[in-house]
Design a protein around this motif. Structure first.
Motif, short mmCIF file in Angstrom:
data_model
loop_
_atom_site.label_atom_id
_atom_site.label_comp_id
_atom_site.label_asym_id
_atom_site.label_seq_id
_atom_site.Cartn_x
_atom_site.Cartn_y
_atom_site.Cartn_z
N ALA A 1 -3.43 4.34 -0.53
CA ALA A 1 -4.12 4.71 0.71
C ALA A 1 -3.90 6.19 0.97
O ALA A 1 -2.92 6.77 0.50
N THR A 2 -4.77 6.79 1.72
CA THR A 2 -4.65 8.21 2.03
C THR A 2 -4.02 8.47 3.39
O THR A 2 -3.58 9.58 3.68
N SER A 3 -3.97 7.44 4.24
CA SER A 3 -3.41 7.61 5.58
C SER A 3 -2.88 6.28 6.09
O SER A 3 -3.22 5.21 5.57
N SER B 1 0.86 -1.18 0.00
CA SER B 1 0.00 0.00 0.00
C SER B 1 0.90 1.23 0.00
O SER B 1 1.87 1.30 0.77
N ALA C 1 -5.69 -0.68 8.10
CA ALA C 1 -7.02 -1.29 8.12
C ALA C 1 -7.28 -2.10 6.86
O ALA C 1 -7.98 -3.12 6.91
N ALA C 2 -6.70 -1.68 5.72
CA ALA C 2 -6.94 -2.36 4.46
C ALA C 2 -5.96 -3.50 4.20
O ALA C 2 -6.14 -4.27 3.24
N GLU D 1 -3.64 4.97 8.97
CA GLU D 1 -4.76 4.24 9.56
C GLU D 1 -5.50 3.44 8.49
O GLU D 1 -5.81 2.25 8.70
N ASP D 2 -5.77 4.08 7.35
CA ASP D 2 -6.49 3.39 6.28
C ASP D 2 -5.64 2.27 5.69
O ASP D 2 -6.17 1.20 5.35
#
Length: 431
Positions: free
Chosen positions: A394-396, A365, A402-403, A398-399
């Motif tokens: 991903a943009t962050s 990612s 999570a992904a 955290e994301d």
């Protein structure tokens, strides 16, 4: 490339705001500004405790961490100057074992900035001067200085008579300042050598070692390279070290990665090739277990970011560091899937950093580095796809976590700034 330092303490942030206005904050090599600045401050560099001065592309920070652990295990008080910071600016300046306090830091930065208004020092030069003031005004047994960039023209190289100097692993990085050839980079690092002062180094290919040896000879330094005056190997769970004083069998460091054993060995060699500071052999053994250097193959604790996932972080940002980390990952996750979360500054060789993970981490990612001049996640994802990875954007952080596949371990890699962001989000502030 600016350091983008922030602080939650208003007085410190006020001075950091002044610094951002006074100086462009980027890497500006040369000793003229720092010399003039320190002259106005009373030359605090002349009042430091005995100095261990360490350069290198990779491993210099870890070597400093091992030095500090060994000296403190021997009961010594130690000042330490390192860079960059991961979360808090204070991490750069450690006074007798503790991170510098906010009130003292704010006062020192104000003093340096007041003195430097007509000089326009860089971010790193101001930080170096503040550290030297802190160290000169607090008694200690030793002082460890990590070179910021290069060596010959680095602000820390105003130290005229260090106790001992050292060079860790070498590789291509900061080519815009140091050149594109390893012998030239080695020559810049070897610029910390001083007449009559031991220079302890790792083992390098002949063209690189020869360049360092010639510089040491020209300035009259006492060169002690690994493989000649000292050596070390790892056998199972033992670090076997030898030099002219004899042999030592030490436990391998608790810091993950075989490369950390050689960083530890360099620290041992630095301690054993100086005569001024005494220490028992037990301090070297203790250092192997005590040493801590955040964001270097560090496993996150269960926290707001990791949320029970097996998440590791590393600040490696050049191909040579990536090869070491990829080698560790191949062994560490040979029976498990590994997912890579990757970001890169524009100034770095992103493809060269990703490439060693081919066949080790099948998926990646990509994301931006908040507040920094970085490559776009889309550019990195396209690059990763060309290299054979299954890439997503991903943009962050955290994301991205999570992904990540739920059955995979996760490695956050590519930038110390990204690693610092991970530590902050997970509530793990370096201390």
């Amino acid at each position: 490339m600016a350091d983008f330092a922030r602080s939650d303490h208003p007085a410190v942030q006020e001075q950091l705001d002044r610094l951002s206005l006074l100086s462009p904050g980027g890497d500006r090599l040369g000793l003229d500004r720092i010399t003039r600045l320190l002259d106005k401050l009373g030359r605090p560099q002349d009042d430091l405790p005995p100095v261990f001065h360490v350069a290198g592309t990779n491993g210099k920070g870890s070597t400093c961490a091992f030095l500090r652990a060994a000296l403190e295990a021997a009961g010594k008080s130690v000042h330490v100057f390192t860079s960059p910071h991961l979360v808090r600016f204070n991490e750069r300046i450690r006074v007798t074992g503790s991170l510098i306090g906010d009130e003292v830091l704010a006062s020192l930065l104000a003093e340096v900035l007041d003195a430097g208004e007509a000089i326009e020092p860089s971010f790193f030069e101001v930080t170096t001067a503040a550290a030297f003031l802190a160290f000169a005004r607090t008694q200690a047994d030793a002082c460890i200085l990590e070179v910021g960039l290069g060596g010959r023209l680095d602000a820390t190289n105003v130290i005229e008579r260090p106790l001992i100097t050292g060079i860790a692993s070498l590789g291509l990085d900061h080519q815009q300042f140091l050149g594109n050839r390893l012998p030239d980079i080695a020559a810049e690092k070897a610029g910390i050598a001083k007449r009559g002062v031991p220079l302890v180094t790792q083992l390098y290919p002949p063209a690189i070692g020869g360049r360092i040896g010639k510089i040491a000879e020209d300035v009259g330094a006492i060169w002690s390279p690994r493989g000649a005056r000292w050596d070390a190997i790892v056998e199972r769970k033992t670090l076997r070290y030898r030099d002219e004083q004899g042999e030592l069998d030490l436990p391998i460091p608790r810091l993950p990665g075989r490369h950390q054993a050689l960083n530890a060995a360099l620290a041992v060699a630095l301690l054993r090739h100086q005569q001024r500071i005494s220490f028992p052999p037990s301090a070297l053994t203790a250092a192997m277990g005590w040493s801590n250097w955040p964001a270097r193959l560090q496993q996150l604790t269960d926290g707001p970011l990791s949320r029970g996932r097996d998440v590791w972080i590393d600040g490696g940002h050049n191909p040579s560091a990536a090869r070491l980390v990829a080698g560790w990952a191949k062994r560490q996750f040979r029976d498990r899937r590994l997912h890579l979360i990757f970001a890169s500054l524009k100034s770095k060789d992103a493809a060269g950093v990703l490439q060693p993970f081919g066949g080790i981490a099948p998926s990646v990612s990509t994301l931006p580095i908040t507040g920094h001049d970085c490559r776009s996640p889309e550019e990195l994802a396209a690059m990763a796809t060309e290299l054979g990875f299954a890439a997503s954007v991903a943009t962050s952080l955290e994301d991205a976590i999570a992904a990540a596949p739920t059955d995979a371990a996760v490695l956050v890699f590519g930038s110390l700034y990204l690693a610092g962001e991970a530590l902050k989000l997970n509530g793990q502030l370096p201390d």
